[in-house]
Enzyme design. Structure first.
Site, PDB file in Angstrom:
ATOM      1  N   CYS A 113       0.863  -1.178   0.000  1.00 45.15           N
ATOM      2  CA  CYS A 113       0.000   0.000   0.000  1.00 45.15           C
ATOM      3  C   CYS A 113       0.900   1.228   0.000  1.00 45.15           C
ATOM      4  O   CYS A 113       2.094   1.128   0.236  1.00 45.15           O
ATOM      5  CB  CYS A 113      -0.921   0.009   1.210  1.00 45.15           C
ATOM      6  N   CYS A 115      -0.089   4.281   1.701  1.00 47.51           N
ATOM      7  CA  CYS A 115      -0.439   5.308   2.691  1.00 47.51           C
ATOM      8  C   CYS A 115       0.681   5.574   3.696  1.00 47.51           C
ATOM      9  O   CYS A 115       0.793   6.669   4.216  1.00 47.51           O
ATOM     10  CB  CYS A 115      -1.742   4.959   3.396  1.00 47.51           C
ATOM     11  N   CYS A 123      -3.785   6.358  -0.011  1.00 46.83           N
ATOM     12  CA  CYS A 123      -3.244   5.081  -0.464  1.00 46.83           C
ATOM     13  C   CYS A 123      -2.797   5.090  -1.925  1.00 46.83           C
ATOM     14  O   CYS A 123      -2.497   4.039  -2.490  1.00 46.83           O
ATOM     15  CB  CYS A 123      -4.260   3.967  -0.220  1.00 46.83           C
ATOM     16  N   LYS A 188     -12.213  -4.934   2.428  1.00 45.26           N
ATOM     17  CA  LYS A 188     -11.624  -4.069   3.449  1.00 45.26           C
ATOM     18  C   LYS A 188     -12.525  -2.855   3.614  1.00 45.26           C
ATOM     19  O   LYS A 188     -12.775  -2.117   2.656  1.00 45.26           O
ATOM     20  CB  LYS A 188     -10.218  -3.638   3.028  1.00 45.26           C
ATOM     21  N   ARG A 198      -2.819   3.820  12.519  1.00 42.11           N
ATOM     22  CA  ARG A 198      -2.348   5.027  11.829  1.00 42.11           C
ATOM     23  C   ARG A 198      -1.338   5.781  12.683  1.00 42.11           C
ATOM     24  O   ARG A 198      -0.491   6.484  12.160  1.00 42.11           O
ATOM     25  CB  ARG A 198      -3.537   5.882  11.399  1.00 42.11           C
ATOM     26  N   ARG A 210     -10.839   7.701   3.740  1.00 43.03           N
ATOM     27  CA  ARG A 210     -10.620   6.660   2.732  1.00 43.03           C
ATOM     28  C   ARG A 210     -11.928   6.103   2.157  1.00 43.03           C
ATOM     29  O   ARG A 210     -11.939   5.032   1.564  1.00 43.03           O
ATOM     30  CB  ARG A 210      -9.821   5.510   3.340  1.00 43.03           C
ATOM     31  N   LYS A 241     -11.519  -7.642   6.507  1.00 36.28           N
ATOM     32  CA  LYS A 241     -10.883  -6.748   7.473  1.00 36.28           C
ATOM     33  C   LYS A 241     -11.777  -5.555   7.745  1.00 36.28           C
ATOM     34  O   LYS A 241     -12.258  -4.965   6.777  1.00 36.28           O
ATOM     35  CB  LYS A 241      -9.552  -6.281   6.881  1.00 36.28           C
ATOM     36  N   SER A 267      -5.924  -3.117  14.573  1.00 44.33           N
ATOM     37  CA  SER A 267      -5.365  -2.397  15.716  1.00 44.33           C
ATOM     38  C   SER A 267      -6.423  -1.969  16.727  1.00 44.33           C
ATOM     39  O   SER A 267      -6.221  -2.114  17.935  1.00 44.33           O
ATOM     40  CB  SER A 267      -4.581  -1.185  15.207  1.00 44.33           C
TER      41      SER A 267
HETATM   42  C1  PBG Z   1      -2.785   0.171   4.771  1.00 40.59           C
HETATM   43  C2  PBG Z   1      -3.306  -0.604   5.906  1.00 40.59           C
HETATM   44  C3  PBG Z   1      -4.051  -0.176   7.021  1.00 40.59           C
HETATM   45  C4  PBG Z   1      -4.183  -1.276   7.854  1.00 40.59           C
HETATM   46  C5  PBG Z   1      -3.563  -2.333   7.228  1.00 40.59           C
HETATM   47  N1  PBG Z   1      -3.052  -1.906   6.024  1.00 40.59           N
HETATM   48  C6  PBG Z   1      -4.532   1.163   7.389  1.00 40.59           C
HETATM   49  C7  PBG Z   1      -5.612   1.817   6.638  1.00 40.59           C
HETATM   50  O1  PBG Z   1      -6.152   1.292   5.654  1.00 40.59           O
HETATM   51  O2  PBG Z   1      -5.911   2.948   7.020  1.00 40.59           O
HETATM   52  C8  PBG Z   1      -4.854  -1.292   9.189  1.00 40.59           C
HETATM   53  C9  PBG Z   1      -4.390  -2.358  10.125  1.00 40.59           C
HETATM   54  C10 PBG Z   1      -4.803  -2.180  11.540  1.00 40.59           C
HETATM   55  O3  PBG Z   1      -5.587  -1.282  11.906  1.00 40.59           O
HETATM   56  O4  PBG Z   1      -4.311  -2.974  12.365  1.00 40.59           O
HETATM   57  N2  PBG Z   1      -3.699   0.707   3.906  1.00 40.59           N
END
Ligand code: PBG
Length: 316
Positions: A113, A115, A123, A188, A198, A210, A241, A267
């Site tokens: 990715c 970002c 992204c 996602k 983040r 996003r 996810k 997270s």
């Molecule tokens: C990258 C990405 C993200 C996460 C995994 N890959 C962040 C997002 O999309 O903002 C989140 C993982 C997590 O919260 O543990 N795009």
């Protein structure tokens, strides 16, 4: 019904869902420098690790029998064109080479990715205030190839651009990596539960959000369509996810598709459980096992989780 619940020895035998360290993938954040082990405020027990520390961490993970790791990178500097993402000497590429050399048996997945690498935190390439889909595909393909060259075993695109799986498959094939599997973050969602990540990856969008590329949390049929498209484009494994707020999506994906299915306990899911436990409001170890069991029971084959280490200790 209570006869079979009377003792742990009986419960063990009739238990329908089991956890194994094989099912866990531990996310790791790699940063520049040496001997850096910087704890992430909102994610106690998780660190930004320099390459040498990531190697140590991975040796421990392999010794525990955990299924694998997924790398995220925090580059030295960020710019408009995410140039750190595909750099041959980028942080993730360096970590891949070092860990492959020092811990050869461990499965290494890379998150693909932009970002973490863009100055604006989006992204992909921003044109007129929004992420341009097709221009971003070339960036993603270049990053995927550079990860493959550096030793990634599995490429996991998380950007949610349309057509990225096909673009990455084609780029990997023509760069001499026809056997490198793609694990697509297929469904996602635009989730508030990525908040702590983040901070960890220093990747909060500097303007907007996003929602023009990640999915609306209200939609389930659309998840099936996303997964269908990714499979048609060549995904070898797919992922849902976040995990716990989307157990229904995991179940539907399991029922619809035969590909290996992953789920990401993100997270925010980790931090909620951790914060409640630190306040004495919930038992941490039981919350870990119950939450992971629920994700497996919903139908996930494997789980990306920040609890991978503790969960392994608890079940072995
Ligand atoms: C990258 C990405 C993200 C996460 C995994 N890959 C962040 C997002 O999309 O903002 C989140 C993982 C997590 O919260 O543990 N795009």
């Amino acid at each position: 019904m209570r006869r079979l619940r009377a003792s742990e020895s009986l419960r063990r035998v009739v238990r329908e869902t089991r956890l194994s360290p094989d099912d866990f993938i531990l996310p790791l954040f790699v940063c520049p420098g040496e001997a850096v082990r910087r704890e992430i405020g909102a994610m106690p027990g998780n660190y930004q690790l320099s390459v040498d520390q990531a190697v140590k961490e991975c040796a421990g993970v392999a010794a525990l029998g955990i299924g694998g790791v997924i790398f995220f990178g925090i580059p030295e500097s960020k710019d408009e064109s995410a140039s750190g993402a595909a750099a041959d000497d980028g942080v993730v590429q360096q970590a891949l080479r070092a860990v492959k050399r020092e811990v050869p048996g461990l499965l290494l997945i890379t998150d693909v990715c932009n970002c973490e690498y863009t100055s604006h935190g989006h992204c992909g390439k921003v044109v007129d205030g929004d992420v341009d889909n097709d221009l971003t595909l070339t960036w993603l393909a270049a990053t995927a190839v550079s990860h493959a060259r550096a030793g990634a075993d599995v490429i996991a695109p998380s950007d949610m651009m349309d057509g990225r799986v096909a673009a990455i498959r084609q780029a990997l094939d023509s760069a001499g990596f026809p056997n490198k599997p793609i694990l697509s973050y297929a469904a996602k969602y635009a989730s508030v539960f990525y908040g702590p990540f983040r901070e960890a990856a220093e990747s909060a969008p500097q303007f907007g959000d996003r929602r023009s590329y990640q999915m609306d949390p209200a939609n389930a049929r659309e998840a099936i369509r996303e997964i269908e498209l990714d499979i048609a484009e060549g995904a070898d494994m797919v992922m849902v996810k976040p995990a716990m707020p989307y157990l229904d999506i995991i179940r539907q994906a399991r029922d619809h598709f035969s590909l290996p299915l992953g789920a990401y306990q993100v997270s925010g899911e980790f931090s909620m459980i951790m914060a409640a436990a630190q306040n004495g409001w919930i038992d941490l170890d039981r919350a870990i096992v119950e939450s992971l069991t629920s994700i497996r029971r919903a139908g996930a084959d494997f789980i990306l989780t920040y609890f991978a280490r503790r969960a392994t200790e608890l079940i072995s």
